[in-house]
Design an enzyme around this catalytic site. Structure first.
Site, short mmCIF file in Angstrom:
data_model
loop_
_atom_site.label_atom_id
_atom_site.label_comp_id
_atom_site.label_asym_id
_atom_site.label_seq_id
_atom_site.Cartn_x
_atom_site.Cartn_y
_atom_site.Cartn_z
N THR A 40 0.84 -1.21 0.00
CA THR A 40 0.00 0.00 0.00
C THR A 40 0.87 1.26 0.00
O THR A 40 0.57 2.24 -0.69
CB THR A 40 -0.90 0.00 1.26
OG1 THR A 40 -1.68 -1.19 1.22
CG2 THR A 40 -1.81 1.21 1.32
N HIS A 43 2.06 1.95 -3.43
CA HIS A 43 1.03 2.65 -4.23
C HIS A 43 1.05 4.15 -3.91
O HIS A 43 0.93 4.98 -4.80
CB HIS A 43 -0.37 2.11 -3.92
CG HIS A 43 -0.62 0.73 -4.47
ND1 HIS A 43 -0.76 0.48 -5.81
CD2 HIS A 43 -0.77 -0.47 -3.84
CE1 HIS A 43 -0.97 -0.82 -6.00
NE2 HIS A 43 -0.98 -1.42 -4.82
N VAL A 286 -11.51 -11.54 1.82
CA VAL A 286 -10.87 -11.30 3.12
C VAL A 286 -10.33 -9.88 3.15
O VAL A 286 -9.56 -9.49 2.27
CB VAL A 286 -9.71 -12.29 3.37
CG1 VAL A 286 -9.06 -12.03 4.72
CG2 VAL A 286 -10.21 -13.73 3.28
N TYR A 287 -10.72 -9.13 4.16
CA TYR A 287 -10.25 -7.75 4.27
C TYR A 287 -9.67 -7.54 5.67
O TYR A 287 -10.34 -7.83 6.66
CB TYR A 287 -11.42 -6.79 4.01
CG TYR A 287 -11.06 -5.34 4.17
CD1 TYR A 287 -10.02 -4.79 3.43
CD2 TYR A 287 -11.73 -4.52 5.07
CE1 TYR A 287 -9.67 -3.46 3.57
CE2 TYR A 287 -11.39 -3.20 5.22
CZ TYR A 287 -10.35 -2.67 4.47
OH TYR A 287 -10.01 -1.35 4.62
P1 NAD Z 1 2.82 -8.52 -3.68
O1 NAD Z 1 2.40 -7.64 -4.80
O2 NAD Z 1 4.13 -8.26 -3.00
O3 NAD Z 1 2.82 -10.04 -4.16
C1 NAD Z 1 2.02 -10.53 -5.19
C2 NAD Z 1 2.82 -11.61 -5.91
O4 NAD Z 1 1.98 -12.22 -6.89
C3 NAD Z 1 4.06 -11.07 -6.62
O5 NAD Z 1 5.23 -11.72 -6.13
C4 NAD Z 1 3.78 -11.43 -8.08
O6 NAD Z 1 4.96 -11.77 -8.82
C5 NAD Z 1 2.82 -12.62 -7.94
N1 NAD Z 1 2.12 -12.99 -9.17
C6 NAD Z 1 1.89 -12.25 -10.28
N2 NAD Z 1 1.29 -13.00 -11.23
C7 NAD Z 1 1.12 -14.23 -10.71
C8 NAD Z 1 0.58 -15.45 -11.22
N3 NAD Z 1 0.04 -15.54 -12.46
N4 NAD Z 1 0.57 -16.53 -10.41
C9 NAD Z 1 1.11 -16.48 -9.17
N5 NAD Z 1 1.64 -15.35 -8.65
C10 NAD Z 1 1.66 -14.24 -9.41
O7 NAD Z 1 1.64 -8.47 -2.62
P2 NAD Z 1 1.55 -8.68 -1.02
O8 NAD Z 1 1.98 -7.44 -0.32
O9 NAD Z 1 2.15 -9.98 -0.62
O10 NAD Z 1 -0.04 -8.76 -0.92
C11 NAD Z 1 -0.74 -9.81 -1.57
C12 NAD Z 1 -2.04 -9.32 -2.20
O11 NAD Z 1 -2.95 -8.98 -1.16
C13 NAD Z 1 -1.92 -8.06 -3.08
O12 NAD Z 1 -2.84 -8.18 -4.15
C14 NAD Z 1 -2.36 -6.95 -2.13
O13 NAD Z 1 -2.89 -5.84 -2.84
C15 NAD Z 1 -3.44 -7.66 -1.35
N6 NAD Z 1 -3.71 -7.15 0.00
C16 NAD Z 1 -5.01 -7.22 0.42
C17 NAD Z 1 -5.35 -6.85 1.71
C18 NAD Z 1 -6.76 -6.98 2.15
O14 NAD Z 1 -7.08 -6.53 3.27
N7 NAD Z 1 -7.61 -7.62 1.35
C19 NAD Z 1 -4.35 -6.38 2.59
C20 NAD Z 1 -3.02 -6.34 2.15
C21 NAD Z 1 -2.71 -6.74 0.85
ZN ZN Z 2 0.26 -3.22 5.26
#
Ligand code: NAD
Ligand code: ZN
Length: 341
Positions: A40, A43, A286-287
């Site tokens: 985040t 971003h 999931v949030y």
């Molecule tokens: P990140 O962006 O560091 O990791 C995502 C990974 O997915 C990367 O390593 C990327 O190479 C990989 N990826 C891309 N294409 C792929 C494919 N086809 N198959 C498998 N893997 C692939 O993200 P993070 O910080 O570990 O967070 C994980 C996710 O959760 C992100 O989408 C983030 O935005 C989301 N998030 C959601 C919440 C929530 O409350 N819902 C909170 C935090 C993060």
């Molecule tokens: Zn965080």
């Protein structure tokens, strides 16, 4: 105090002098020890469309932190000065139906520190005492600084029973890797984690006893046969936000499989609903973290042998914050922790 501020609608963050926050009767003032850099925050650094829409210019950023309580409001009970702590960064309202039912993480009026409200990339943070999570001696400051994303991983992983199950995690980012460690810790049989970034898959294998699969080079079905999985994965955790990863997950699940979906796809994406219906798949969005059940479980697991420390790949003094953000932006890191001492 020093604080990392989104001072202009442009790429970057700026270290500035800001007044120490004033606290109200139900707040505490936390002296920040360590902070984690989150996706985040990247971003917000990049100032993409989401950030420009969401984050007010002038905001002190950051939401992953550990520190110590140095002042408390007149109405604060049960917390002491000097208490080491982390805390829930989602500031919830108490009027909604879900809040009044005790499901605080489902409150629609939630505001995030470092996103909507002044954040933790600062020497001092104001936080409602309600949000404080005291840290036991066994959880040090750098692990304390990554409890927010570990909480995302724990919330997702504990969404479905994993005991003896075969688990597929798509996305070996820091949260996917920590979710893999949690799945192992709670007794899943096979934990397969996919990515297209080999550095991160290598890190996943260092952090936990999992099967990493580079789906750009290897066929997931072949991996399933190698593991003698006949019918597919029982539980999926989507942690990439990538459309192809979700498609592959749906394809690889057993009939009646369950998916916990944390990854945030950018914008709308096509979904083959008929496959979901015919496979009788359950999907749970999931949030955040369950307030405070996720925190309770996560600290209990950390005290009982869950080890995610290796997911922290880089540590910087806060003066070198720009280098920390650069490493995070490269995609070649796990968690990056900044030291505010
Ligand atoms: P990140 O962006 O560091 O990791 C995502 C990974 O997915 C990367 O390593 C990327 O190479 C990989 N990826 C891309 N294409 C792929 C494919 N086809 N198959 C498998 N893997 C692939 O993200 P993070 O910080 O570990 O967070 C994980 C996710 O959760 C992100 O989408 C983030 O935005 C989301 N998030 C959601 C919440 C929530 O409350 N819902 C909170 C935090 C993060
Ligand atoms: Zn965080």
């Amino acid at each position: 105090m020093k604080a990392l501020v989104k001072d202009k609608p442009a790429v970057g963050l700026w270290m500035q002098d800001r007044p120490v926050p004033e606290i109200g009767p139900e707040d505490v003032l936390i002296k920040v020890h360590k902070t984690g850099i989150c996706g985040t925050d990247i971003h917000i650094w990049n100032w993409d469309d989401w950030a420009a829409r969401t984050v007010p210019v002038g905001l002190v950023t950051g939401h992953e932190f550990s520190g110590e309580i140095v002042a408390k409001g007149a109405l604060v009970d049960g917390l002491t000065l000097g208490q080491r702590c982390s805390g829930e960064g989602h500031l919830i309202g108490k009027l909604s139906r879900q809040s009044r039912a005790g499901k605080f993480h489902l409150d629609p009026a939630t505001r995030g520190i470092g996103v909507n409200e002044p954040g933790a990339f600062a020497q001092y943070l104001r936080l409602p005492a309600f949000n404080v999570v005291p840290l036991p001696d066994g959880v040090d400051d750098e692990i304390g600084a990554i409890l927010d994303p570990l909480g995302n991983a724990v919330h997702t992983a504990l969404s479905f029973d994993l005991v003896g199950e075969d688990v597929l995690i798509t996305g070996a980012g820091p949260i996917g890797i920590m979710a893999a460690a949690v799945a192992r810790h709670v007794g899943a049989r096979h934990v397969v984690i996919t990515d297209v970034n080999q550095t991160r898959l290598d890190l996943a294998a260092e952090v936990a006893d999992v099967t990493p699969v580079n789906v750009a080079q290897e066929d997931l079905k072949a991996v399933q046969s190698r593991l003698r999985m006949h019918e597919g994965f029982d539980v999926g955790m989507e942690m990439s936000g990538n459309q192809q990863a979700l498609d592959q997950m749906i394809d690889s699940l057993v009939m009646g499989g369950r998916i916990a979906m944390l990854g945030i796809p950018p914008g709308k994406s096509p979904v083959d609903w008929s496959r979901i219906v015919f496979k009788a798949i359950t999907i749970k969005g999931v949030y955040g973290r369950e307030i405070f059940e996720t925190w309770y479980k996560m600290i209990a697991m950390l005290e009982n042998g869950l080890d995610v420390r290796k997911v922290i790949t880089h540590r910087f003094k806060v003066a070198d914050f720009a280098a920390g953000f650069e490493v995070m932006r490269s995609g070649l890191s796990g968690k990056v922790v900044l030291d505010w001492a």
